[in-house]
Enzyme design. Sequence first.
Site, PDB file in Angstrom:
ATOM      1  N   PRO A  56       0.826  -1.212   0.000  1.00 39.72           N
ATOM      2  CA  PRO A  56       0.000   0.000   0.000  1.00 39.72           C
ATOM      3  C   PRO A  56       0.858   1.258   0.000  1.00 39.72           C
ATOM      4  O   PRO A  56       1.974   1.266   0.517  1.00 39.72           O
ATOM      5  CB  PRO A  56      -0.805  -0.110   1.306  1.00 39.72           C
ATOM      6  N   PHE A  58       1.005   5.432   1.144  1.00 42.22           N
ATOM      7  CA  PHE A  58       0.793   5.986   2.469  1.00 42.22           C
ATOM      8  C   PHE A  58      -0.503   6.768   2.594  1.00 42.22           C
ATOM      9  O   PHE A  58      -1.201   6.668   3.602  1.00 42.22           O
ATOM     10  CB  PHE A  58       1.976   6.896   2.849  1.00 42.22           C
ATOM     11  N   ARG A  59      -0.856   7.546   1.561  1.00 41.08           N
ATOM     12  CA  ARG A  59      -1.880   8.563   1.755  1.00 41.08           C
ATOM     13  C   ARG A  59      -3.183   8.358   0.995  1.00 41.08           C
ATOM     14  O   ARG A  59      -4.088   9.165   1.128  1.00 41.08           O
ATOM     15  CB  ARG A  59      -1.305   9.944   1.408  1.00 41.08           C
ATOM     16  N   GLN A 129      11.910   7.220  -2.511  1.00 41.21           N
ATOM     17  CA  GLN A 129      11.379   7.396  -1.167  1.00 41.21           C
ATOM     18  C   GLN A 129      11.041   6.050  -0.520  1.00 41.21           C
ATOM     19  O   GLN A 129      10.677   6.010   0.658  1.00 41.21           O
ATOM     20  CB  GLN A 129      10.097   8.233  -1.211  1.00 41.21           C
ATOM     21  N   ASN A 130      11.138   4.968  -1.281  1.00 43.16           N
ATOM     22  CA  ASN A 130      10.623   3.676  -0.829  1.00 43.16           C
ATOM     23  C   ASN A 130      11.645   2.911   0.001  1.00 43.16           C
ATOM     24  O   ASN A 130      12.854   3.063  -0.180  1.00 43.16           O
ATOM     25  CB  ASN A 130      10.190   2.837  -2.032  1.00 43.16           C
ATOM     26  N   ILE A 131      11.122   2.071   0.875  1.00 39.97           N
ATOM     27  CA  ILE A 131      11.972   1.252   1.744  1.00 39.97           C
ATOM     28  C   ILE A 131      11.772  -0.240   1.463  1.00 39.97           C
ATOM     29  O   ILE A 131      12.241  -1.083   2.214  1.00 39.97           O
ATOM     30  CB  ILE A 131      11.687   1.549   3.230  1.00 39.97           C
ATOM     31  N   HIS A 149      14.916   7.744   1.897  1.00 35.66           N
ATOM     32  CA  HIS A 149      14.305   7.476   3.197  1.00 35.66           C
ATOM     33  C   HIS A 149      14.838   6.189   3.814  1.00 35.66           C
ATOM     34  O   HIS A 149      14.198   5.575   4.662  1.00 35.66           O
ATOM     35  CB  HIS A 149      12.782   7.444   3.060  1.00 35.66           C
ATOM     36  N   CYS A 157      22.186  -0.582  15.719  1.00 38.35           N
ATOM     37  CA  CYS A 157      21.795  -0.308  17.100  1.00 38.35           C
ATOM     38  C   CYS A 157      21.500   1.179  17.227  1.00 38.35           C
ATOM     39  O   CYS A 157      22.226   2.016  16.675  1.00 38.35           O
ATOM     40  CB  CYS A 157      22.928  -0.724  18.038  1.00 38.35           C
ATOM     41  N   CYS A 183      20.224  -5.273  20.483  1.00 44.79           N
ATOM     42  CA  CYS A 183      21.646  -5.359  20.194  1.00 44.79           C
ATOM     43  C   CYS A 183      22.304  -6.389  21.115  1.00 44.79           C
ATOM     44  O   CYS A 183      22.118  -6.346  22.344  1.00 44.79           O
ATOM     45  CB  CYS A 183      22.290  -3.990  20.376  1.00 44.79           C
ATOM     46  N   CYS A 186      24.994  -4.272  23.440  1.00 45.42           N
ATOM     47  CA  CYS A 186      24.636  -3.342  24.513  1.00 45.42           C
ATOM     48  C   CYS A 186      23.190  -3.474  24.986  1.00 45.42           C
ATOM     49  O   CYS A 186      22.805  -2.841  25.969  1.00 45.42           O
ATOM     50  CB  CYS A 186      24.908  -1.896  24.077  1.00 45.42           C
ATOM     51  N   SER A 225       3.469  11.750  -4.142  1.00 44.27           N
ATOM     52  CA  SER A 225       2.613  12.915  -3.917  1.00 44.27           C
ATOM     53  C   SER A 225       3.423  14.199  -3.817  1.00 44.27           C
ATOM     54  O   SER A 225       2.855  15.285  -3.802  1.00 44.27           O
ATOM     55  CB  SER A 225       1.818  12.726  -2.619  1.00 44.27           C
ATOM     56  N   GLU A 250      -2.691  11.400 -10.190  1.00 48.38           N
ATOM     57  CA  GLU A 250      -3.187  12.783 -10.181  1.00 48.38           C
ATOM     58  C   GLU A 250      -2.015  13.738 -10.290  1.00 48.38           C
ATOM     59  O   GLU A 250      -0.871  13.367 -10.017  1.00 48.38           O
ATOM     60  CB  GLU A 250      -3.980  13.058  -8.899  1.00 48.38           C
TER      61      GLU A 250
END
Length: 343
Positions: A56, A58-59, A129-131, A149, A157, A183, A186, A225, A250
């Site tokens: 999906p 985001f907006r 912008q995608n991950i 992004h 960590c 982690c 630590c 967008s 759009e």
Amino acid sequence: MDFLRSLFSRTLGLSPGEKVLDELTLDGVARYILSDKCKNIICMVGAGISTSAGIPDFRSPGTGLYANLQKYNLPYPEAIFQIDYFKKHPEPFFALARELYPGQFKPTVCHYFMKMLKDKGLLSRCYSQNIDTLERVAGLEGEDLIEAHGTFHTSHCVSFLCRKEYSMDWMKDQIFSEDIPKCDSCGSLVKPDIVFFGENLPARFFTSMKMDFPRCDLLIILGTSLQVQPFASLVSRVSNSCPRLLINMEKTGQSEFGMGLFAFGGGMDFDSDKAYRDVAHLSSCDDGCMALAELLGWKAELEEMVKREHALIDSKDDKKKDKEANQSSRSTGAEPVKADKTE
């Protein structure tokens, strides 16, 4: 009005550039790509290029990610990507990560169109912008990509005193075991290297954009967008003569009223009588890329690439299922099995 436009342009140094496209249409863009004048294409991409893969955006009202987070009991939808909220309440993010984790989806027509641009020596860089890492799955490599992004490709960590790095496979094991990744040095949280609200973008984003955008011959904007800064401002980084093609459901990224009125500024101008370089093709990203590929004479090649690469992914998935099934069989003493390929 012409006097005022001229005055502001001279004063602010915002004069319109040379008109490069012979017409402000997808056909005009295709003819330009096929000319010897277009050698450095930059793609700016957002979540809209991955929706046809089942991820999906985001907006989008009703179907977007932010509209479907009620089950996580967040104070507001964006909190799931807020670094301060994550440090106190990491559970919602990792639950969402299990649903959307890279490796469960196939690249789209749009991803492979960008790979084709690379193969033809036309892609200068893809700013994403995608991950979801689907650009990498499609064949773009680290040098081809600016993952603005961040990415799931590595994790670190969160402790500034530690910052130990972890691999994608390690993070995947943690997420799907439903453990909160900690982690082993630590004991602090470990977070994928995606950029949350409240964190800085990767340094490479800023260094690369200064080099890439001034020499860009064509900017192709796909499935975004253009609402999140500083990514959205990249459209103004190209020269005043550089054509800009938006393929999206759009129109977006348009000039503010005052700037558009005087026909300058970095925003997109598709419709005014002074429009000279911006083209909007309103469709899904896949349909738009396929339409452009057809105009370029690349349609059959693109269709074959998508078919071939998806078959390779399916084959790898089948082998993985066979391996997992046989490992399970050995642990239980049952006969080895093969994954069902009849569906």
